[in-house]
Design an enzyme around this catalytic site. Structure first.
Site, PDB file in Angstrom:
ATOM      1  N   GLY A   1      -0.295   7.881  17.430  1.00 19.01           N
ATOM      2  CA  GLY A   1       0.417   6.680  16.998  1.00 19.01           C
ATOM      3  C   GLY A   1       0.699   5.709  18.119  1.00 19.01           C
ATOM      4  O   GLY A   1       0.959   4.530  17.897  1.00 19.01           O
ATOM      5  N   HIS A   2       0.627   6.185  19.342  1.00 23.60           N
ATOM      6  CA  HIS A   2       1.036   5.368  20.496  1.00 23.60           C
ATOM      7  C   HIS A   2      -0.062   5.402  21.530  1.00 23.60           C
ATOM      8  O   HIS A   2       0.069   6.088  22.548  1.00 23.60           O
ATOM      9  CB  HIS A   2       2.357   5.921  21.054  1.00 23.60           C
ATOM     10  CG  HIS A   2       3.052   5.011  22.023  1.00 23.60           C
ATOM     11  ND1 HIS A   2       2.689   4.859  23.333  1.00 23.60           N
ATOM     12  CD2 HIS A   2       4.109   4.194  21.841  1.00 23.60           C
ATOM     13  CE1 HIS A   2       3.502   4.005  23.948  1.00 23.60           C
ATOM     14  NE2 HIS A   2       4.376   3.584  23.063  1.00 23.60           N
ATOM     15  N   PHE A   3      -1.232   4.703  21.365  1.00 24.46           N
ATOM     16  CA  PHE A   3      -1.558   3.874  20.211  1.00 24.46           C
ATOM     17  C   PHE A   3      -2.942   4.278  19.736  1.00 24.46           C
ATOM     18  O   PHE A   3      -3.729   4.755  20.575  1.00 24.46           O
ATOM     19  CB  PHE A   3      -1.561   2.399  20.592  1.00 24.46           C
ATOM     20  CG  PHE A   3      -0.235   1.872  21.058  1.00 24.46           C
ATOM     21  CD1 PHE A   3       0.716   1.443  20.129  1.00 24.46           C
ATOM     22  CD2 PHE A   3       0.078   1.832  22.398  1.00 24.46           C
ATOM     23  CE1 PHE A   3       1.931   0.944  20.560  1.00 24.46           C
ATOM     24  CE2 PHE A   3       1.309   1.342  22.826  1.00 24.46           C
ATOM     25  CZ  PHE A   3       2.242   0.901  21.905  1.00 24.46           C
TER      26      PHE A   3
ATOM     27  N   VAL B   1       1.415  12.528  19.674  1.00 22.51           N
ATOM     28  CA  VAL B   1       2.093  11.302  20.138  1.00 22.51           C
ATOM     29  C   VAL B   1       1.079  10.180  20.328  1.00 22.51           C
ATOM     30  O   VAL B   1       1.327   9.021  19.964  1.00 22.51           O
ATOM     31  CB  VAL B   1       2.850  11.592  21.450  1.00 22.51           C
ATOM     32  CG1 VAL B   1       3.338  10.290  22.091  1.00 22.51           C
ATOM     33  CG2 VAL B   1       4.020  12.533  21.202  1.00 22.51           C
TER      34      VAL B   1
ATOM     35  N   LEU C   1      -1.233   5.806  25.230  1.00 25.09           N
ATOM     36  CA  LEU C   1      -0.334   5.580  26.362  1.00 25.09           C
ATOM     37  C   LEU C   1       0.872   6.498  26.249  1.00 25.09           C
ATOM     38  O   LEU C   1       1.419   6.683  25.155  1.00 25.09           O
ATOM     39  CB  LEU C   1       0.176   4.130  26.384  1.00 25.09           C
ATOM     40  CG  LEU C   1      -0.804   3.015  26.699  1.00 25.09           C
ATOM     41  CD1 LEU C   1      -0.080   1.675  26.646  1.00 25.09           C
ATOM     42  CD2 LEU C   1      -1.437   3.236  28.065  1.00 25.09           C
TER      43      LEU C   1
END
Lengths: 157, 93
Positions: free
Chosen positions: A37-39, A34, A44
């Protein structure tokens, strides 16, 4: 917290059926796809996963109050506020209180803090229905053992 | 003191953003006002709180699904108001 599996609760630390409250404690993993990509370079915890964490905590409260006889499903989220960024490694304390026990639905107020600092809060509406099948009911019972949900007598055998 | 109908009409107007003057005792919450089951949960919550009752939505839904009742009996607002009055009376009995 197993983010990729949407298993966001690590353990139930308190369950009070008379006060209709529950507390869970959950550690944000230090690494997860996760966060790739975030981020990139600035990981976060996504707000939707914080909502899901509050919903799952609320759900365990409703499951316990219904003595594993019924299953809650997320129906609505209101007044969700995200007050602080959540980063890998943080320990999240989640509290939920049953606001209303309706016919086929339940409403909770839930909030997350970390080291006493407010993270987020929301009002959660859950539809409360019979378990779709015995497999899911057993899965929930197994999960309850894993999470340390205090023993609750089953409503039906 | 407002009537039961006025109270639920005000709840529906506020909860679903429906003009209050378009809500009449003859209005069917689903067929005329277009309220879906999720929005009706908000209405039920507000009604439960306002009247100190628990609308038996699951029982009503089951009766409709079993063909033992029509949606008119529970969701035409004058009928809903009558059901609420019955529940309030039963609570006080």
């Amino acid at each position: 917290m197993r983010l990729e599996y949407f298993q966001l609760i690590d353990r139930v630390t308190d369950l009070n059926l008379s006060d209709r409250t529950i507390r869970t404690e959950n550690t944000v993993p230090s690494a997860s796809t996760v966060f790739e990509g975030h981020f990139p370079g600035y990981p976060l915890m996504p707000g939707v996963l914080l909502v899901e964490t509050m919903a799952q905590t609320s759900g365990w409260l409703v499951v316990a109050l219904n003595k594993f006889g019924r299953m809650p499903f997320l129906a609505a989220v209101k007044d969700a506020k995200f007050r602080t960024f959540v980063v890998p490694g943080m320990v999240l304390a989640v509290e939920a209180r049953l606001e209303h026990d309706g016919s086929g639905y339940a409403i909770t107020n839930a909030k997350i803090t970390s080291a006493g600092k407010p993270i987020c809060d929301a009002t959660i509406t859950l539809r409360v229905m019979p378990f779709p099948n015995d497999e899911i009911r057993q899965h929930m019972r197994d999960q309850a053992v894993r999470l340390g949900v205090p023993s609750v007598e089953p409503a039906h055998g | 003191m407002s009537s039961t109908f006025d109270t639920i009409a005000n709840i529906i107007a506020e909860t679903c953003d429906i003009p209050r003057d378009s809500i009449t005792p003859e209005s069917h919450a689903i067929n005329d006002l277009g309220i879906d089951s999720l929005d009706f949960l908000d209405i039920a919550f507000a009604i439960d709180k306002a009247f100190g009752i628990k609308l038996p939505l699951e029982q009503w839904t089951q009766e409709v699904n079993d063909g033992k009742a029509t949606t008119d009996q529970y969701f035409v607002l004058k009928n809903l108001a009558a059901r609420i009055d019955e529940l309030v009376a039963a609570k006080g009995a």
